[in-house]
Scaffold this active site. Sequence first.
Site, PDB file in Angstrom:
ATOM      1  N   CYS A   9       0.767  -1.370   0.403  1.00  0.00           N
ATOM      2  CA  CYS A   9       0.613   0.380  -0.373  1.00  0.00           C
ATOM      3  C   CYS A   9       1.067   1.161   0.111  1.00  0.00           C
ATOM      4  O   CYS A   9       1.435   1.719   1.224  1.00  0.00           O
ATOM      5  CB  CYS A   9      -1.052  -0.144   1.100  1.00  0.00           C
ATOM      6  N   CYS A  46      -5.596   1.623  -4.781  1.00  0.00           N
ATOM      7  CA  CYS A  46      -4.789   2.753  -3.138  1.00  0.00           C
ATOM      8  C   CYS A  46      -6.259   3.459  -2.904  1.00  0.00           C
ATOM      9  O   CYS A  46      -5.856   4.410  -3.604  1.00  0.00           O
ATOM     10  CB  CYS A  46      -3.590   2.795  -3.518  1.00  0.00           C
TER      11      CYS A  46
HETATM   12  C1  LIG Z   1      -1.237   0.302   7.043  1.00  0.00           C
HETATM   13  C2  LIG Z   1      -1.835  -0.667   5.813  1.00  0.00           C
HETATM   14  C3  LIG Z   1      -2.371  -0.296   4.961  1.00  0.00           C
HETATM   15  C4  LIG Z   1      -3.520  -0.682   4.127  1.00  0.00           C
HETATM   16  N1  LIG Z   1      -4.129  -0.231   2.809  1.00  0.00           N
HETATM   17  C5  LIG Z   1      -4.679  -1.211   2.174  1.00  0.00           C
HETATM   18  C6  LIG Z   1      -5.755  -0.554   1.338  1.00  0.00           C
HETATM   19  O1  LIG Z   1      -6.044   0.637   1.404  1.00  0.00           O
HETATM   20  N2  LIG Z   1      -6.005  -1.837   0.519  1.00  0.00           N
HETATM   21  C7  LIG Z   1      -5.548  -2.757  -0.070  1.00  0.00           C
HETATM   22  O2  LIG Z   1      -5.863  -3.257  -0.568  1.00  0.00           O
HETATM   23  N3  LIG Z   1      -4.232  -3.025   0.516  1.00  0.00           N
HETATM   24  C8  LIG Z   1      -3.930  -1.652   1.860  1.00  0.00           C
HETATM   25  N4  LIG Z   1      -3.082  -2.955   2.445  1.00  0.00           N
HETATM   26  C9  LIG Z   1      -2.284  -3.693   2.283  1.00  0.00           C
HETATM   27  C10 LIG Z   1      -3.079  -5.371   2.391  1.00  0.00           C
HETATM   28  O3  LIG Z   1      -2.992  -5.316   3.852  1.00  0.00           O
HETATM   29  C11 LIG Z   1      -1.636  -6.110   1.647  1.00  0.00           C
HETATM   30  O4  LIG Z   1      -1.509  -6.193   0.150  1.00  0.00           O
HETATM   31  C12 LIG Z   1      -2.771  -7.919   2.152  1.00  0.00           C
HETATM   32  O5  LIG Z   1      -2.684  -7.492   3.186  1.00  0.00           O
HETATM   33  C13 LIG Z   1      -1.697  -8.701   1.259  1.00  0.00           C
HETATM   34  O6  LIG Z   1      -2.103  -9.891   1.722  1.00  0.00           O
HETATM   35  P1  LIG Z   1      -1.222 -11.115   2.078  1.00  0.00           P
HETATM   36  O7  LIG Z   1      -2.064 -12.384   2.230  1.00  0.00           O
HETATM   37  O8  LIG Z   1       0.224 -11.125   0.932  1.00  0.00           O
HETATM   38  O9  LIG Z   1      -0.215 -10.685   3.245  1.00  0.00           O
HETATM   39  P2  LIG Z   1      -0.299 -10.898   4.370  1.00  0.00           P
HETATM   40  O10 LIG Z   1      -1.907 -10.339   4.742  1.00  0.00           O
HETATM   41  O11 LIG Z   1       0.440 -10.233   5.271  1.00  0.00           O
HETATM   42  O12 LIG Z   1      -0.563 -12.735   5.246  1.00  0.00           O
HETATM   43  C14 LIG Z   1       0.676 -12.809   5.342  1.00  0.00           C
HETATM   44  C15 LIG Z   1       0.254 -14.353   6.293  1.00  0.00           C
HETATM   45  O13 LIG Z   1       1.937 -15.135   6.171  1.00  0.00           O
HETATM   46  C16 LIG Z   1       1.963 -15.913   7.609  1.00  0.00           C
HETATM   47  N5  LIG Z   1       3.446 -16.189   6.750  1.00  0.00           N
HETATM   48  C17 LIG Z   1       4.085 -15.517   7.810  1.00  0.00           C
HETATM   49  N6  LIG Z   1       5.189 -15.913   7.643  1.00  0.00           N
HETATM   50  C18 LIG Z   1       4.538 -17.866   7.419  1.00  0.00           C
HETATM   51  C19 LIG Z   1       5.311 -18.568   7.018  1.00  0.00           C
HETATM   52  N7  LIG Z   1       6.853 -18.496   7.500  1.00  0.00           N
HETATM   53  N8  LIG Z   1       4.794 -19.832   6.946  1.00  0.00           N
HETATM   54  C20 LIG Z   1       3.613 -19.396   6.582  1.00  0.00           C
HETATM   55  N9  LIG Z   1       2.666 -18.469   7.229  1.00  0.00           N
HETATM   56  C21 LIG Z   1       3.478 -17.535   7.087  1.00  0.00           C
HETATM   57  C22 LIG Z   1       1.267 -14.744   7.955  1.00  0.00           C
HETATM   58  O14 LIG Z   1       1.643 -14.889  10.027  1.00  0.00           O
HETATM   59  C23 LIG Z   1      -0.061 -13.975   7.592  1.00  0.00           C
HETATM   60  O15 LIG Z   1      -1.354 -14.645   7.989  1.00  0.00           O
HETATM   61  C24 LIG Z   1      -2.229  -1.689   3.270  1.00  0.00           C
HETATM   62  C25 LIG Z   1      -1.813  -2.514   4.126  1.00  0.00           C
HETATM   63  C26 LIG Z   1      -1.196  -1.955   5.736  1.00  0.00           C
HETATM   64  C27 LIG Z   1      -0.193  -2.414   6.792  1.00  0.00           C
END
Ligand SMILES: Cc1cc2nc3c(=O)[nH]c(=O)nc-3n(C[C@H](O)[C@H](O)[C@H](O)COP(=O)(O)OP(=O)(O)OC[C@H]3O[C@@H](n4cnc5c(N)ncnc54)[C@H](O)[C@@H]3O)c2cc1C
Length: 412
Positions: free
Chosen positions: A163, A343
């Site tokens: 983000c 975003c």
């Molecule tokens: C402050 C903030 C504001 C945001 N605003 C927006 C927005 O307005 N709109 C938008 O679309 N996006 C937004 N985002 C971005 C969005 O939250 C992320 O892009 C999204 O969560 C990515 O998803 P993900 O599943 O890749 O990662 P995550 O949601 O971070 O999940 C990753 C998972 O993998 C697990 N994991 C980690 N290591 C391991 C391992 N070794 N083995 C097994 N599991 C593991 C973790 O525990 C976690 O549960 C924002 C993020 C933040 C921090």
Amino acid sequence: MPSQSFDIVIIGGGAAGIAVAASIIRRTKALSIAIIEPADTHSYQPGWTLVGAGIFKPDSTIRPMANVMPAGCKWIKQAVVNFQPQQNLVELDDARLIGYQALIVAPGLKLHFAGIEGLEDTLGKNGVTSNYLYNLAPYTWQLTRSLSSGTAIFTQSPVSIKCTGAAQKAMYLSCDWWQQKGKLAKLDVQFHNASGALFNVAEFVPQLQKTVAKYGIDMRLNSQLVKVDGPNQMAYFNQLKDGQVVDQISQKFDLLHVCPPQIGLEFMQNQLITDTNGWLKVDPETLQNPDYANIFGAGDCINTSNAKTTAAARKQAPVVAENVLAYIHHQALPTGYDGYGACPLTVSRTHILLAEFGYDGKLLPSFPKWLIKATKPSRIAWWLKASAMPLIYWHLMLKGREWLLKTIDRTN
Ligand SMILES: Cc1cc2nc3c(=O)[nH]c(=O)nc-3n(C[C@H](O)[C@H](O)[C@H](O)COP(=O)(O)OP(=O)(O)OC[C@H]3O[C@@H](n4cnc5c(N)ncnc54)[C@H](O)[C@@H]3O)c2cc1C
């Protein structure tokens, strides 16, 4: 020898991992699926921006992990520590090996607070905060409410960050609050952005520049936070030109909101399937690893150039679901991802500039112009972010209900 094997193994039960699992299960219940995820809690991270502005309660952004695990998936509550792609195995932190026919990698990324000297020691005190952490977003709100004069600094690290707009969003929401309370004129608000542009898609920049001017923000481009001295409330910045350090400046602060550097997770480093930065290598359209055809990726961990957002993961989920099933059934991969990410830039506490774009900054608006203009802030976009998106996330995206999702048809 693996202790257990599954048709499909998913690493990570975050936004991407759960959405992909749910999308697969919507298509077939005939396969065995495991999600490897160590955390007890699942977070809706986009909500943390609004927690930092006192608009959402922190606990509205989290759910027990058990509640979001799709029925029919086995939850392995461990962390992955290593890949053995040649043997179709992943290794867990309790030394067990898990086998798979197809692997989906979605563990997110690492917030590298340690990459800024002194920062970890002072996070959560001395006026230093970050909406990137669940437990610190309420501190952002506490600081915003209590600050009446002095210097408020908001920083943005170099890409790739999740983000990209999160630092600006926090800043505009605080500025709007200070303006409403008649405090903004007594504050020196600075935005130190390591990048050379206010936003990486040119069409959205004029509107953001207007917002910066409206709040009287002192914008410093090519200014990268490198050190924080919490007790003395001093921040240190490298001044960059063409990526090279040309100067260093220091600045006293009363509030410092940090968007941390972000890198591939430790267990993703030096793997056959990842690049030199620890991002999973994938084809940008099919999201398949170029070297191991049975490995796919989704979410923040992949090495594509899209904006790392939940919105991107929502669009990637059906692509990975379709393609992984096609792989398992020995068919050509039928769908592609266009790089969509979104975003929602909170330019005030009532209006949002909904920046929706794909690869190469191509504008990809989801709504007709009469409803939401792609480059203009609107109240309806605010409503979408504050009221509709959390519902869409919990009740559609994490359940495999693919509303308003267009993918690239690769069958023609
Ligand atoms: C402050 C903030 C504001 C945001 N605003 C927006 C927005 O307005 N709109 C938008 O679309 N996006 C937004 N985002 C971005 C969005 O939250 C992320 O892009 C999204 O969560 C990515 O998803 P993900 O599943 O890749 O990662 P995550 O949601 O971070 O999940 C990753 C998972 O993998 C697990 N994991 C980690 N290591 C391991 C391992 N070794 N083995 C097994 N599991 C593991 C973790 O525990 C976690 O549960 C924002 C993020 C933040 C921090």
